[in-house]
Design a protein around this motif. Structure first.
Motif, PDB file in Angstrom:
ATOM      1  N   GLU A  23      41.351   3.525  93.202  1.00 26.70           N
ATOM      2  CA  GLU A  23      42.580   4.114  92.661  1.00 26.70           C
ATOM      3  C   GLU A  23      42.449   5.628  92.618  1.00 26.70           C
ATOM      4  OE1 GLU A  23      43.481   2.550  88.826  1.00 26.70           O
ATOM      5  OE2 GLU A  23      43.592   0.477  89.531  1.00 26.70           O
ATOM      6  N   LEU A  24      43.613   6.301  92.614  1.00 25.51           N
ATOM      7  CA  LEU A  24      43.633   7.749  92.457  1.00 25.51           C
ATOM      8  C   LEU A  24      43.841   8.080  90.993  1.00 25.51           C
ATOM      9  CD1 LEU A  24      45.997   8.732  95.417  1.00 25.51           C
ATOM     10  CD2 LEU A  24      43.506   8.807  95.384  1.00 25.51           C
ATOM     11  N   ASP A  25      43.069   9.039  90.480  1.00 24.67           N
ATOM     12  CA  ASP A  25      43.333   9.466  89.106  1.00 24.67           C
ATOM     13  C   ASP A  25      44.515  10.425  89.111  1.00 24.67           C
ATOM     14  OD1 ASP A  25      42.432  12.129  89.607  1.00 24.67           O
ATOM     15  OD2 ASP A  25      40.364  11.576  89.126  1.00 24.67           O
ATOM     16  N   SER A  26      44.979  10.810  87.937  1.00 25.38           N
ATOM     17  CA  SER A  26      46.206  11.614  87.834  1.00 25.38           C
ATOM     18  C   SER A  26      46.057  12.979  88.503  1.00 25.38           C
ATOM     19  CB  SER A  26      46.629  11.765  86.379  1.00 25.38           C
ATOM     20  OG  SER A  26      45.637  12.460  85.645  1.00 25.38           O
ATOM     21  N   SER A  27      44.896  13.599  88.417  1.00 23.13           N
ATOM     22  CA  SER A  27      44.719  14.914  89.049  1.00 23.13           C
ATOM     23  C   SER A  27      44.744  14.790  90.577  1.00 23.13           C
ATOM     24  CB  SER A  27      43.413  15.573  88.584  1.00 23.13           C
ATOM     25  OG  SER A  27      42.289  14.823  89.002  1.00 23.13           O
ATOM     26  N   GLU A  28      44.194  13.703  91.116  1.00 24.59           N
ATOM     27  CA  GLU A  28      44.240  13.490  92.566  1.00 24.59           C
ATOM     28  C   GLU A  28      45.669  13.224  93.025  1.00 24.59           C
ATOM     29  OE1 GLU A  28      39.838  11.552  93.475  1.00 24.59           O
ATOM     30  OE2 GLU A  28      41.440  10.246  92.729  1.00 24.59           O
ATOM     31  N   GLN A  29      46.402  12.440  92.248  1.00 31.32           N
ATOM     32  CA  GLN A  29      47.799  12.162  92.584  1.00 31.32           C
ATOM     33  C   GLN A  29      48.627  13.445  92.601  1.00 31.32           C
ATOM     34  OE1 GLN A  29      49.310   9.165  89.911  1.00 31.32           O
ATOM     35  NE2 GLN A  29      47.883   7.598  90.651  1.00 31.32           N
ATOM     36  N   LYS A  30      48.420  14.277  91.586  1.00 32.64           N
ATOM     37  CA  LYS A  30      49.152  15.541  91.504  1.00 32.64           C
ATOM     38  C   LYS A  30      48.771  16.458  92.665  1.00 32.64           C
ATOM     39  CE  LYS A  30      50.308  19.296  88.381  1.00 32.64           C
ATOM     40  NZ  LYS A  30      50.133  19.863  87.044  1.00 32.64           N
ATOM     41  N   CYS A  31      47.494  16.541  92.960  1.00 28.00           N
ATOM     42  CA  CYS A  31      47.017  17.378  94.066  1.00 28.00           C
ATOM     43  C   CYS A  31      47.623  16.925  95.394  1.00 28.00           C
ATOM     44  CB  CYS A  31      45.488  17.329  94.132  1.00 28.00           C
ATOM     45  SG  CYS A  31      44.775  18.305  95.478  1.00 28.00           S
ATOM     46  N   ILE A  32      47.612  15.623  95.644  1.00 30.23           N
ATOM     47  CA  ILE A  32      48.158  15.094  96.900  1.00 30.23           C
ATOM     48  C   ILE A  32      49.656  15.381  96.994  1.00 30.23           C
ATOM     49  CG2 ILE A  32      48.730  12.947  98.114  1.00 30.23           C
ATOM     50  CD1 ILE A  32      45.922  11.990  97.489  1.00 30.23           C
ATOM     51  N   ALA A  33      50.382  15.170  95.900  1.00 29.08           N
ATOM     52  CA  ALA A  33      51.829  15.426  95.910  1.00 29.08           C
ATOM     53  C   ALA A  33      52.117  16.895  96.208  1.00 29.08           C
ATOM     54  CB  ALA A  33      52.437  15.022  94.571  1.00 29.08           C
ATOM     55  N   MET A  34      51.390  17.802  95.555  1.00 29.15           N
ATOM     56  CA  MET A  34      51.603  19.237  95.785  1.00 29.15           C
ATOM     57  C   MET A  34      51.186  19.627  97.200  1.00 29.15           C
ATOM     58  SD  MET A  34      50.472  20.753  92.064  1.00 29.15           S
ATOM     59  CE  MET A  34      50.538  22.434  92.611  1.00 29.15           C
ATOM     60  N   CYS A  35      50.075  19.088  97.657  1.00 32.52           N
ATOM     61  CA  CYS A  35      49.591  19.395  99.003  1.00 32.52           C
ATOM     62  C   CYS A  35      50.599  18.950 100.058  1.00 32.52           C
ATOM     63  CB  CYS A  35      48.235  18.704  99.229  1.00 32.52           C
ATOM     64  SG  CYS A  35      47.537  18.946 100.879  1.00 32.52           S
ATOM     65  N   MET A  36      51.112  17.740  99.889  1.00 33.54           N
ATOM     66  CA  MET A  36      52.093  17.230 100.851  1.00 33.54           C
ATOM     67  C   MET A  36      53.374  18.046 100.827  1.00 33.54           C
ATOM     68  SD  MET A  36      51.429  13.147 100.438  1.00 33.54           S
ATOM     69  CE  MET A  36      52.492  12.623 101.759  1.00 33.54           C
ATOM     70  N   ASP A  37      53.821  18.450  99.645  1.00 31.71           N
ATOM     71  CA  ASP A  37      55.012  19.292  99.545  1.00 31.71           C
ATOM     72  C   ASP A  37      54.812  20.621 100.259  1.00 31.71           C
ATOM     73  OD1 ASP A  37      56.432  17.400  98.116  1.00 31.71           O
ATOM     74  OD2 ASP A  37      56.048  18.331  96.157  1.00 31.71           O
ATOM     75  N   ARG A  38      53.674  21.259 100.007  1.00 31.12           N
ATOM     76  CA  ARG A  38      53.378  22.541 100.667  1.00 31.12           C
ATOM     77  C   ARG A  38      53.274  22.368 102.179  1.00 31.12           C
ATOM     78  NH1 ARG A  38      49.722  23.312  96.280  1.00 31.12           N
ATOM     79  NH2 ARG A  38      48.034  22.665  97.654  1.00 31.12           N
ATOM     80  N   TYR A  39      52.625  21.298 102.607  1.00 34.06           N
ATOM     81  CA  TYR A  39      52.457  21.062 104.039  1.00 34.06           C
ATOM     82  C   TYR A  39      53.818  20.852 104.703  1.00 34.06           C
ATOM     83  CZ  TYR A  39      49.941  19.731 108.252  1.00 34.06           C
ATOM     84  OH  TYR A  39      49.439  19.713 109.531  1.00 34.06           O
ATOM     85  N   MET A  40      54.682  20.060 104.081  1.00 37.00           N
ATOM     86  CA  MET A  40      56.019  19.827 104.634  1.00 37.00           C
ATOM     87  C   MET A  40      56.835  21.117 104.679  1.00 37.00           C
ATOM     88  SD  MET A  40      56.426  16.680 105.588  1.00 37.00           S
ATOM     89  CE  MET A  40      58.185  16.571 105.690  1.00 37.00           C
ATOM     90  N   ASP A  41      56.768  21.914 103.608  1.00 34.68           N
ATOM     91  CA  ASP A  41      57.481  23.192 103.592  1.00 34.68           C
ATOM     92  C   ASP A  41      56.992  24.100 104.723  1.00 34.68           C
ATOM     93  OD1 ASP A  41      58.958  22.395 101.399  1.00 34.68           O
ATOM     94  OD2 ASP A  41      57.739  23.515  99.938  1.00 34.68           O
ATOM     95  N   SER A  42      55.687  24.154 104.904  1.00 35.43           N
ATOM     96  CA  SER A  42      55.118  24.981 105.970  1.00 35.43           C
ATOM     97  C   SER A  42      55.536  24.472 107.338  1.00 35.43           C
ATOM     98  CB  SER A  42      53.588  24.997 105.883  1.00 35.43           C
ATOM     99  OG  SER A  42      53.171  25.543 104.661  1.00 35.43           O
TER     100      SER A  42
END
Length: 134
Positions: A96-115
């Motif tokens: 399972e992903l802990d909450s900090s990993e989930q948040k990191c992945i969500a932010m990373c994916m958002d930044r990657y998509m924006d870029s």
């Protein structure tokens, strides 16, 4: 199959620098991907076959090729985004992903998509400007 026919036929050219038009030199003419050449006889046969296609058939072929390219781009986006965000955010893989990993992945994916979107828009505008100049 559709993509290779379109590339060899001259219907497509210079898509994201992956395929390049090769000028006529000696026995070779047509399109080339890294490590391949299309012989002049093959090119001529394909040209003749494409001459037999109606305008509607050529449009349909181009539509299919564009769909394949869009699908390949989406697959590339997902693959790269997954690899980069996993490498950045997941230090110890588990069940399972802990909450900090989930948040990191969500932010990373958002930044990657924006870029990705910014680069795509810029690239499209550059191509359109070059087409209007020529």
């Amino acid at each position: 199959m559709v993509l290779s026919v379109a590339l060899r036929s001259g219907l497509l050219h210079n898509l994201s620098g992956v395929f390049t038009k090769v000028p006529s030199y000696g026995n070779y003419r047509g399109f080339q991907t890294p490590g391949s050449c299309v012989h002049r006889e093959t090119r001529t046969n394909m040209e003749m076959a494409l001459d037999n296609l109606s305008s509607a058939q050529k449009d349909e072929l181009m539509s299919q090729v564009k769909q394949q390219i869009a699908l390949a781009n989406a697959q590339e986006l997902l693959t790269k985004m997954t690899e980069k965000c996993f490498k950045k955010c997941i230090s110890k893989p588990g069940t399972e992903l802990d909450s900090s990993e989930q948040k990191c992945i969500a932010m990373c994916m958002d930044r990657y998509m924006d870029s990705w979107n910014l680069v795509s828009r810029t690239y499209t505008m550059r191509i359109q400007k070059e087409q209007y100049k020529g």
